[in-house]
Design a protein around this motif. Structure first.
Motif, short mmCIF file in Angstrom:
data_model
loop_
_atom_site.label_atom_id
_atom_site.label_comp_id
_atom_site.label_asym_id
_atom_site.label_seq_id
_atom_site.Cartn_x
_atom_site.Cartn_y
_atom_site.Cartn_z
N VAL A 13 0.84 -1.20 0.00
CA VAL A 13 0.00 0.00 0.00
C VAL A 13 0.88 1.25 0.00
O VAL A 13 0.63 2.21 -0.73
CB VAL A 13 -0.95 0.01 1.22
N MET A 76 -12.24 -1.85 1.46
CA MET A 76 -10.98 -2.00 0.73
C MET A 76 -11.22 -2.49 -0.69
O MET A 76 -10.57 -2.04 -1.64
CB MET A 76 -10.06 -2.95 1.49
N ILE A 77 -12.18 -3.39 -0.86
CA ILE A 77 -12.49 -3.89 -2.22
C ILE A 77 -13.07 -2.76 -3.06
O ILE A 77 -12.68 -2.57 -4.23
CB ILE A 77 -13.45 -5.09 -2.15
N LYS A 125 -8.24 2.49 8.94
CA LYS A 125 -7.59 1.27 9.44
C LYS A 125 -6.80 1.58 10.71
O LYS A 125 -6.77 0.78 11.65
CB LYS A 125 -6.66 0.69 8.38
N GLU A 128 -9.27 2.05 13.47
CA GLU A 128 -9.83 0.73 13.77
C GLU A 128 -8.84 -0.10 14.59
O GLU A 128 -9.19 -0.69 15.61
CB GLU A 128 -10.14 0.00 12.46
C1 HEM Z 1 -6.28 -0.32 -2.81
C2 HEM Z 1 -6.80 -1.21 -2.04
C3 HEM Z 1 -6.44 -1.46 -0.58
C4 HEM Z 1 -5.84 -0.65 0.35
C5 HEM Z 1 -5.34 0.79 0.18
C6 HEM Z 1 -5.77 -1.43 1.60
C7 HEM Z 1 -5.22 -0.94 2.79
C8 HEM Z 1 -5.12 -1.67 3.95
C9 HEM Z 1 -4.54 -1.17 5.20
C10 HEM Z 1 -3.94 0.23 5.37
C11 HEM Z 1 -4.60 -2.18 6.11
C12 HEM Z 1 -4.09 -2.14 7.58
C13 HEM Z 1 -2.71 -2.72 7.55
C14 HEM Z 1 -2.13 -2.77 8.95
O1 HEM Z 1 -2.86 -3.07 9.89
O2 HEM Z 1 -0.92 -2.47 9.02
C15 HEM Z 1 -5.22 -3.32 5.46
C16 HEM Z 1 -5.44 -4.53 6.09
C17 HEM Z 1 -6.05 -5.58 5.45
N1 HEM Z 1 -6.54 -5.61 4.16
FE1 HEM Z 1 -6.42 -4.15 2.79
N2 HEM Z 1 -6.31 -2.67 1.42
C18 HEM Z 1 -6.72 -2.74 0.10
C19 HEM Z 1 -7.33 -3.79 -0.55
C20 HEM Z 1 -7.64 -4.96 0.08
C21 HEM Z 1 -8.36 -6.05 -0.56
C22 HEM Z 1 -8.90 -6.04 -1.99
C23 HEM Z 1 -8.48 -7.04 0.39
C24 HEM Z 1 -9.09 -8.42 0.22
C25 HEM Z 1 -10.21 -8.81 0.31
C26 HEM Z 1 -7.83 -6.56 1.61
C27 HEM Z 1 -7.72 -7.29 2.79
C28 HEM Z 1 -7.11 -6.85 3.94
C29 HEM Z 1 -6.99 -7.67 5.17
C30 HEM Z 1 -7.48 -9.09 5.35
C31 HEM Z 1 -6.31 -6.87 6.11
C32 HEM Z 1 -5.89 -7.26 7.54
C33 HEM Z 1 -7.07 -7.28 8.46
C34 HEM Z 1 -7.62 -5.91 8.66
O3 HEM Z 1 -6.88 -5.05 9.18
O4 HEM Z 1 -8.82 -5.72 8.34
N3 HEM Z 1 -7.32 -5.30 1.39
N4 HEM Z 1 -5.53 -2.98 4.15
#
Ligand code: HEM
Length: 136
Positions: A13, A76-77, A125, A128
């Protein structure tokens, strides 16, 4: 293991963020609008490759941890799809212009919108993760 996956996800990211900023600076590197468009085409491939890597790394963590689908994952999706569409629309608009001024203005407008959406998601995030009460 899950923490490691989330770490890779958040590193990707941050790299995506850097790519968006570089994309915003590309039109300033040349005065020839045809050259700018060629450079933006390369940027598009790199950008879409990386945002897909971000989404895939998140999906792997989501599936691996057998997480339940919640508002945060949905957000996020939606952000992934929204920014992919926004960057494609930006490129299609830039293709129509021959004037460098219009290319620069369009590029900055769309990129700042993409960046602000990602910043909003990252703040969500962080809040959260910091708050005991899950927001989703
Ligand atoms: C451009 C798209 C996205 C961005 C900018 C993004 C950003 C982030 C950020 C900032 C975190 C927190 C990371 C941390 O705790 O250090 C995170 C966690 C996470 N992301 Fe994403 N995300 C994206 C897309 C997705 C997609 C498509 C999925 C899948 C379905 C996904 C699944 C997760 C999961 C499972 C976590 C860890 C659990 C949580 O903190 O909810 N992300 N994401």
């Amino acid at each position: 293991m899950f923490e490691e996956m989330v770490l890779y996800h958040s590193i990707l990211v941050k790299i995506l963020f850097g790519i968006l900023v570089v994309g915003m600076l590309i039109p300033f590197l040349s005065s020839d609008s045809n050259k700018i468009i060629k450079q933006m085409r390369i940027y598009m491939f790199v950008f879409h490759g990386f945002i897909t890597a971000v989404a895939f790394s998140g999906l792997v963590a989501f599936v691996f941890a057998k997480m339940c689908f919640d508002l945060s994952i949905l957000a996020m999706i939606v952000v992934y799809i929204f920014i992919s569409i926004l960057e494609s629309l930006k490129y299609l608009k830039i293709l129509k212009y021959n004037d460098k001024g219009k290319i620069v203005a369009t590029n900055i407008k769309y990129t700042l919108l993409s960046i602000s959406v990602i910043v909003a998601l990252i703040i969500w995030k962080i809040v959260e993760n910091k708050s005991a009460i899950s927001l989703s």
